[in-house]
Design a protein around this motif. Structure first.
Motif, PDB file in Angstrom:
ATOM      1  N   UNK A 113      -3.083  -1.661 -13.308  1.00 41.73           N
ATOM      2  CA  UNK A 113      -1.795  -1.037 -13.021  1.00 41.73           C
ATOM      3  C   UNK A 113      -0.824  -1.438 -14.115  1.00 41.73           C
ATOM      4  N   UNK A 114       0.211  -0.614 -14.316  1.00 44.32           N
ATOM      5  CA  UNK A 114       1.149  -0.882 -15.401  1.00 44.32           C
ATOM      6  C   UNK A 114       1.996  -2.117 -15.147  1.00 44.32           C
ATOM      7  N   UNK A 115       2.361  -2.343 -13.879  1.00 44.12           N
ATOM      8  CA  UNK A 115       3.171  -3.522 -13.576  1.00 44.12           C
ATOM      9  C   UNK A 115       2.831  -4.051 -12.185  1.00 44.12           C
ATOM     10  N   UNK A 116       3.403  -5.192 -11.846  1.00 44.39           N
ATOM     11  CA  UNK A 116       3.051  -5.874 -10.603  1.00 44.39           C
ATOM     12  C   UNK A 116       3.395  -5.033  -9.369  1.00 44.39           C
ATOM     13  N   UNK A 117       4.498  -4.317  -9.460  1.00 44.65           N
ATOM     14  CA  UNK A 117       4.921  -3.498  -8.323  1.00 44.65           C
ATOM     15  C   UNK A 117       3.886  -2.423  -8.011  1.00 44.65           C
ATOM     16  N   UNK A 118       3.459  -1.729  -9.061  1.00 45.73           N
ATOM     17  CA  UNK A 118       2.435  -0.696  -8.859  1.00 45.73           C
ATOM     18  C   UNK A 118       1.112  -1.312  -8.446  1.00 45.73           C
ATOM     19  N   UNK A 119       0.870  -2.505  -8.965  1.00 47.74           N
ATOM     20  CA  UNK A 119      -0.364  -3.204  -8.616  1.00 47.74           C
ATOM     21  C   UNK A 119      -0.393  -3.525  -7.136  1.00 47.74           C
ATOM     22  N   UNK A 120       0.715  -3.978  -6.629  1.00 45.44           N
ATOM     23  CA  UNK A 120       0.818  -4.297  -5.199  1.00 45.44           C
ATOM     24  C   UNK A 120       0.552  -3.055  -4.364  1.00 45.44           C
ATOM     25  N   UNK A 121       1.090  -1.933  -4.835  1.00 49.72           N
ATOM     26  CA  UNK A 121       0.919  -0.684  -4.098  1.00 49.72           C
ATOM     27  C   UNK A 121      -0.549  -0.263  -4.057  1.00 49.72           C
ATOM     28  N   UNK A 122      -1.305  -0.684  -5.081  1.00 54.46           N
ATOM     29  CA  UNK A 122      -2.725  -0.326  -5.138  1.00 54.46           C
ATOM     30  C   UNK A 122      -3.560  -1.121  -4.143  1.00 54.46           C
ATOM     31  N   UNK A 123      -3.051  -2.291  -3.817  1.00 55.47           N
ATOM     32  CA  UNK A 123      -3.793  -3.175  -2.931  1.00 55.47           C
ATOM     33  C   UNK A 123      -3.586  -2.716  -1.497  1.00 55.47           C
ATOM     34  N   UNK A 124      -4.627  -2.839  -0.700  1.00 59.63           N
ATOM     35  CA  UNK A 124      -4.664  -2.326   0.678  1.00 59.63           C
ATOM     36  C   UNK A 124      -3.337  -2.227   1.423  1.00 59.63           C
TER      37      UNK A 124
END
Ligand SMILES: Nc1ncnc2c1ncn2[C@@H]1O[C@H](COP(=O)(O)OP(=O)(O)OP(=O)(O)O)[C@@H](O)[C@H]1O
Ligand SMILES: [Mg+2]
Lengths: 134, 129
Positions: free
Chosen positions: B103-114
């Motif tokens: 993911x581009x950043x932590x925020x989007x990464x969090x959204x990717x996680x369950x």
């Protein structure tokens, strides 16, 4: 003409880190683009690690090349380890005699402009790479 | 010896890699993460590599290993903040990082996680279960 060669011993993981740092300084000085710097440093990291893991340690000679025709960085990795019995096989992606991914040698070759490998079983391995300013 | 801090955000763990990793540090991070995933019932692991100037096959293997172990423990792994020049180099190196989401950043990464991690992150906080 190759100028100001710096030789680093590679005997530990910390030395691999040091090689990367020195190569970055040289690559920046030589005016390589960010992408080219990254490719050269990554290739150097792979080869330094191979020197450590398979060559039983060795040296890296890092040099800035600056002549009328071109400008760039050349690095020679040399060890007196077991050598590579089948170079073509070692360069194949996915081949490893250890527990790596087997992408280091072949990957390093793709990441640089010049790549040369000299090796003899029982005598050691020397890999020379260079990347030139475009 | 120094180690890499692991933060808990909702039901996810966040690791920010800031130093030029050497072997012991990489091994220790894998072990620490495994322990923490179990301890916190983490559903996801975010690994921020925006500070990394290069990713070679050694670091690539570490990321892939973390992803495999996490998956066995029912947690997703998302690598965030990979620099463009690092991505270009990784492709040429031939490392696609199988099993590793990015993911581009932590925020989007969090959204990717369950869903759980996403809901908790959206609520700003969340340790009520
Ligand atoms: N300096 C060396 N001396 C002896 N053998 C070597 C040397 N460098 C590479 N090799 C041999 O070539 C093989 C392929 O090297 P390569 O770097 O491609 O993969 P790897 O190191 O096994 O895994 P990876 O680099 O993906 O972690 C090694 O497994 C080893 O057998
Ligand atoms: Mg290798």
């Amino acid at each position: 003409m190759a100028t100001t060669t710096e030789t680093l011993a590679i005997v530990s993981g910390d030395d691999v880190v040091r090689v990367r740092q020195k190569v970055r300084v040289r690559a920046t000085e030589a005016g390589l683009s960010l992408v080219d710097q990254t490719k050269l440093i990554t290739a150097a990291s792979e080869l330094a690690r191979n020197t450590l893991d398979y060559g039983k340690g060795g040296h890296a000679d890092i040099m800035t090349v600056n002549d009328t025709a071109r400008r760039g960085v050349r690095i020679v990795f040399r060890d007196q380890g077991p050598g590579i019995p089948d170079v073509a096989l070692a360069l194949t992606d996915g081949f490893t005699s250890g527990n790596g991914l087997g992408h280091g040698l072949g990957g390093a070759r793709r990441l640089v402009d010049d790549f040369d490998i000299q090796t003899a079983v029982g005598q050691g391995t020397t890999v020379t790479i260079a990347r030139w300013r475009k | 010896m120094d180690s890499i801090p692991i933060l808990k955000i909702g039901s996810a763990l966040l690791v920010t890699i800031q130093v030029d990793m050497h072997d012991q540090l990489a091994t220790q991070l894998q072990e620490d993460l495994t322990t923490r995933i179990v301890e916190h019932h983490a559903r996801g692991v975010l690994i921020d590599i925006s500070a990394l100037e290069i990713v070679d096959s050694f670091i690539g293997r570490m990321l892939a290993n973390i992803a495999s172990v996490s998956r066995l423990l029912d947690a997703d792994t998302v690598v965030v903040g990979m620099r463009p020049e690092v991505a270009i180099t990784l492709v040429e190196l031939g490392l696609g990082l199988p099993g590793v989401k990015t993911a581009l950043n932590a925020e989007r990464g969090l959204a990717l996680i369950g869903g759980v991690a996403r809901d908790e992150a959206a609520a700003g906080d969340g340790d009520d279960d």
